[in-house]
Scaffold this motif. Structure first.
Motif, PDB file in Angstrom:
ATOM      1  N   MET A 185       0.843  -1.180   0.000  1.00 36.96           N
ATOM      2  CA  MET A 185       0.000   0.000   0.000  1.00 36.96           C
ATOM      3  C   MET A 185       0.890   1.245   0.000  1.00 36.96           C
ATOM      4  SD  MET A 185      -2.380   1.283   3.132  1.00 36.96           S
ATOM      5  CE  MET A 185      -3.979   1.623   2.495  1.00 36.96           C
ATOM      6  N   THR A 186       0.540   2.207  -0.812  1.00 38.57           N
ATOM      7  CA  THR A 186       1.280   3.462  -0.774  1.00 38.57           C
ATOM      8  C   THR A 186       0.643   4.393   0.253  1.00 38.57           C
ATOM      9  OG1 THR A 186      -0.035   4.442  -2.539  1.00 38.57           O
ATOM     10  CG2 THR A 186       1.971   3.283  -3.193  1.00 38.57           C
ATOM     11  N   ILE A 187       1.433   5.313   0.694  1.00 44.98           N
ATOM     12  CA  ILE A 187       0.975   6.265   1.697  1.00 44.98           C
ATOM     13  C   ILE A 187       0.302   7.425   0.982  1.00 44.98           C
ATOM     14  CG2 ILE A 187       1.753   7.840   3.484  1.00 44.98           C
ATOM     15  CD1 ILE A 187       3.992   5.830   4.018  1.00 44.98           C
ATOM     16  N   ASP A 188      -0.806   7.896   1.539  1.00 48.10           N
ATOM     17  CA  ASP A 188      -1.493   9.033   0.942  1.00 48.10           C
ATOM     18  C   ASP A 188      -2.003   9.959   2.036  1.00 48.10           C
ATOM     19  OD1 ASP A 188      -3.974   8.053   1.921  1.00 48.10           O
ATOM     20  OD2 ASP A 188      -4.276   6.881   0.111  1.00 48.10           O
ATOM     21  N   ALA A 189      -2.698  11.006   1.626  1.00 50.45           N
ATOM     22  CA  ALA A 189      -3.159  12.039   2.560  1.00 50.45           C
ATOM     23  C   ALA A 189      -4.098  11.506   3.640  1.00 50.45           C
ATOM     24  CB  ALA A 189      -3.825  13.172   1.789  1.00 50.45           C
ATOM     25  N   THR A 190      -4.724  10.347   3.419  1.00 55.48           N
ATOM     26  CA  THR A 190      -5.611   9.803   4.454  1.00 55.48           C
ATOM     27  C   THR A 190      -4.825   9.375   5.700  1.00 55.48           C
ATOM     28  OG1 THR A 190      -5.529   7.537   3.591  1.00 55.48           O
ATOM     29  CG2 THR A 190      -7.265   8.995   2.726  1.00 55.48           C
ATOM     30  N   MET A 191      -3.518   9.260   5.566  1.00 55.78           N
ATOM     31  CA  MET A 191      -2.671   8.869   6.709  1.00 55.78           C
ATOM     32  C   MET A 191      -2.366  10.056   7.623  1.00 55.78           C
ATOM     33  SD  MET A 191      -2.297   5.711   6.043  1.00 55.78           S
ATOM     34  CE  MET A 191      -2.232   4.529   4.730  1.00 55.78           C
ATOM     35  N   VAL A 192      -2.563  11.279   7.133  1.00 52.67           N
ATOM     36  CA  VAL A 192      -2.287  12.467   7.943  1.00 52.67           C
ATOM     37  C   VAL A 192      -3.193  12.447   9.174  1.00 52.67           C
ATOM     38  CG1 VAL A 192      -2.407  14.998   8.015  1.00 52.67           C
ATOM     39  CG2 VAL A 192      -1.471  13.840   5.996  1.00 52.67           C
ATOM     40  N   GLY A 193      -2.587  12.695  10.322  1.00 50.49           N
ATOM     41  CA  GLY A 193      -3.320  12.676  11.577  1.00 50.49           C
ATOM     42  C   GLY A 193      -3.191  11.372  12.339  1.00 50.49           C
ATOM     43  N   ILE A 226       1.608  11.726  12.107  1.00 48.61           N
ATOM     44  CA  ILE A 226       1.907  12.095  10.727  1.00 48.61           C
ATOM     45  C   ILE A 226       1.221  13.429  10.443  1.00 48.61           C
ATOM     46  CG2 ILE A 226       1.596  11.466   8.297  1.00 48.61           C
ATOM     47  CD1 ILE A 226       1.648   8.514   9.216  1.00 48.61           C
ATOM     48  N   THR A 227       1.997  14.399   9.948  1.00 50.46           N
ATOM     49  CA  THR A 227       1.450  15.731   9.688  1.00 50.46           C
ATOM     50  C   THR A 227       1.326  16.044   8.200  1.00 50.46           C
ATOM     51  OG1 THR A 227       3.648  16.719   9.859  1.00 50.46           O
ATOM     52  CG2 THR A 227       2.286  16.678  11.871  1.00 50.46           C
ATOM     53  N   THR A 228       2.186  15.446   7.385  1.00 50.27           N
ATOM     54  CA  THR A 228       2.174  15.725   5.945  1.00 50.27           C
ATOM     55  C   THR A 228       2.647  14.490   5.205  1.00 50.27           C
ATOM     56  OG1 THR A 228       2.798  18.024   6.367  1.00 50.27           O
ATOM     57  CG2 THR A 228       3.058  17.249   4.120  1.00 50.27           C
ATOM     58  N   VAL A 229       2.015  14.228   4.069  1.00 46.69           N
ATOM     59  CA  VAL A 229       2.456  13.161   3.173  1.00 46.69           C
ATOM     60  C   VAL A 229       2.442  13.729   1.763  1.00 46.69           C
ATOM     61  CG1 VAL A 229       1.888  10.901   2.202  1.00 46.69           C
ATOM     62  CG2 VAL A 229       1.514  11.317   4.622  1.00 46.69           C
ATOM     63  N   ARG A 230       3.524  13.539   1.048  1.00 42.16           N
ATOM     64  CA  ARG A 230       3.517  13.922  -0.364  1.00 42.16           C
ATOM     65  C   ARG A 230       4.344  12.910  -1.138  1.00 42.16           C
ATOM     66  NH1 ARG A 230       7.418  17.664   1.552  1.00 42.16           N
ATOM     67  NH2 ARG A 230       9.231  17.665   0.209  1.00 42.16           N
ATOM     68  N   LYS A 231       4.053  12.803  -2.411  1.00 41.46           N
ATOM     69  CA  LYS A 231       4.752  11.844  -3.266  1.00 41.46           C
ATOM     70  C   LYS A 231       5.557  12.599  -4.309  1.00 41.46           C
ATOM     71  CE  LYS A 231       2.957   8.103  -4.649  1.00 41.46           C
ATOM     72  NZ  LYS A 231       3.738   6.988  -4.267  1.00 41.46           N
ATOM     73  N   ALA A 232       6.704  12.036  -4.631  1.00 41.57           N
ATOM     74  CA  ALA A 232       7.556  12.524  -5.709  1.00 41.57           C
ATOM     75  C   ALA A 232       8.018  11.285  -6.462  1.00 41.57           C
ATOM     76  CB  ALA A 232       8.733  13.320  -5.160  1.00 41.57           C
ATOM     77  N   ILE A 240       7.337  11.837   4.187  1.00 44.09           N
ATOM     78  CA  ILE A 240       6.456  11.805   5.346  1.00 44.09           C
ATOM     79  C   ILE A 240       7.016  12.739   6.406  1.00 44.09           C
ATOM     80  CG2 ILE A 240       5.447  10.340   7.147  1.00 44.09           C
ATOM     81  CD1 ILE A 240       6.242   7.955   5.162  1.00 44.09           C
ATOM     82  N   MET A 241       6.216  13.709   6.789  1.00 42.96           N
ATOM     83  CA  MET A 241       6.592  14.572   7.908  1.00 42.96           C
ATOM     84  C   MET A 241       5.785  14.130   9.117  1.00 42.96           C
ATOM     85  SD  MET A 241       6.945  18.330   6.176  1.00 42.96           S
ATOM     86  CE  MET A 241       7.685  19.039   7.636  1.00 42.96           C
ATOM     87  N   TYR A 242       6.453  14.073  10.250  1.00 41.42           N
ATOM     88  CA  TYR A 242       5.752  13.705  11.476  1.00 41.42           C
ATOM     89  C   TYR A 242       6.254  14.583  12.620  1.00 41.42           C
ATOM     90  CZ  TYR A 242       9.925  11.024  12.701  1.00 41.42           C
ATOM     91  OH  TYR A 242      11.220  10.661  13.005  1.00 41.42           O
ATOM     92  N   GLU A 243       5.398  14.727  13.599  1.00 47.77           N
ATOM     93  CA  GLU A 243       5.711  15.543  14.767  1.00 47.77           C
ATOM     94  C   GLU A 243       5.599  14.649  15.992  1.00 47.77           C
ATOM     95  OE1 GLU A 243       4.369  19.766  14.913  1.00 47.77           O
ATOM     96  OE2 GLU A 243       3.105  18.928  16.508  1.00 47.77           O
ATOM     97  N   THR A 244       6.596  14.729  16.855  1.00 49.77           N
ATOM     98  CA  THR A 244       6.579  13.937  18.078  1.00 49.77           C
ATOM     99  C   THR A 244       6.478  14.869  19.275  1.00 49.77           C
ATOM    100  OG1 THR A 244       7.976  12.273  17.025  1.00 49.77           O
ATOM    101  CG2 THR A 244       7.791  12.179  19.422  1.00 49.77           C
ATOM    102  N   ALA A 245       5.434  14.675  20.059  1.00 49.60           N
ATOM    103  CA  ALA A 245       5.230  15.465  21.265  1.00 49.60           C
ATOM    104  C   ALA A 245       5.752  14.687  22.466  1.00 49.60           C
ATOM    105  CB  ALA A 245       3.748  15.772  21.449  1.00 49.60           C
ATOM    106  N   LEU A 246       6.593  15.343  23.240  1.00 44.57           N
ATOM    107  CA  LEU A 246       7.090  14.773  24.491  1.00 44.57           C
ATOM    108  C   LEU A 246       6.455  15.551  25.625  1.00 44.57           C
ATOM    109  CD1 LEU A 246      10.910  14.423  23.704  1.00 44.57           C
ATOM    110  CD2 LEU A 246       9.114  12.701  23.441  1.00 44.57           C
ATOM    111  N   THR A 247       5.815  14.827  26.525  1.00 49.86           N
ATOM    112  CA  THR A 247       5.173  15.426  27.692  1.00 49.86           C
ATOM    113  C   THR A 247       5.525  14.603  28.917  1.00 49.86           C
ATOM    114  OG1 THR A 247       3.153  14.094  27.519  1.00 49.86           O
ATOM    115  CG2 THR A 247       3.185  16.188  26.298  1.00 49.86           C
ATOM    116  N   THR A 248       5.321  15.189  30.088  1.00 51.68           N
ATOM    117  CA  THR A 248       5.404  14.361  31.285  1.00 51.68           C
ATOM    118  C   THR A 248       4.164  13.470  31.275  1.00 51.68           C
ATOM    119  OG1 THR A 248       4.169  15.883  32.693  1.00 51.68           O
ATOM    120  CG2 THR A 248       6.581  16.184  32.590  1.00 51.68           C
ATOM    121  N   VAL A 249       4.166  12.425  32.069  1.00 56.57           N
ATOM    122  CA  VAL A 249       2.992  11.554  32.121  1.00 56.57           C
ATOM    123  C   VAL A 249       1.776  12.305  32.676  1.00 56.57           C
ATOM    124  CG1 VAL A 249       4.260   9.377  32.194  1.00 56.57           C
ATOM    125  CG2 VAL A 249       3.719  10.542  34.330  1.00 56.57           C
TER     126      VAL A 249
END
Length: 140
Positions: free
Chosen positions: A1-9, A100-106, A112-121
């Motif tokens: 399966m290829t990655i597409d915009a439905t994977m964002v979030g 996952i915040t952004t997906v684009r194909k070339a 694939i851009m992703y953001e990782t949030a670090l918090t205390t528990v």
């Protein structure tokens, strides 16, 4: 399966929190060759890139998501940026969630851009890492 915009979030949370120990901070600082005294002792704070190690526990969930179908031998890590609310310090119990915040194909390459949030528990924000990986689906 290829990655597409439905994977964002789509988000991935590390299975367990990470209890930050002063010895782990010191070992990490030694491994990167940084003798800064702030990274040692009872009140040690972690070097800025220590956040990657904590976030990698959530990233592992993303990379092994069978629906994404990523192959580690076809991934190149691109840009990465850290934004801090406060330093990571000895005694922190850190939870990590990557999304996952952004997906684009070339062509055959998926960026694939992703953001990782670090918090205390307890939910106190510590840091955010924004990263990019490229995945090539072309046949070898």
């Amino acid at each position: 399966m290829t990655i597409d915009a439905t994977m964002v979030g789509r988000s991935y949370t590390a299975a367990e929190s990470y209890q930050v120990g002063r010895e782990k901070i010191r070992e990490f600082a030694d491994a990167i060759g940084d003798p800064n005294p702030a990274y040692r002792g009872d009140d040690a704070i972690a070097p800025p890139t220590f956040a990657f190690m904590l976030g990698s526990r959530a990233l592992e969930q993303l990379l092994t998501d069978e629906e994404l179908g990523l192959r580690l031998d076809r991934i190149v890590h691109g840009a990465q940026k850290f934004t801090y609310t406060r330093p990571i310090k000895a005694g922190d119990d850190i939870a990590a969630t990557a999304a996952i915040t952004t997906v684009r194909k070339a062509g055959d390459v998926e960026v694939i851009m992703y953001e990782t949030a670090l918090t205390t528990v307890d939910g106190e924000p510590i840091a955010t890492s924004t990263s990019t990986i490229s995945h090539n689906r072309a046949d070898a």
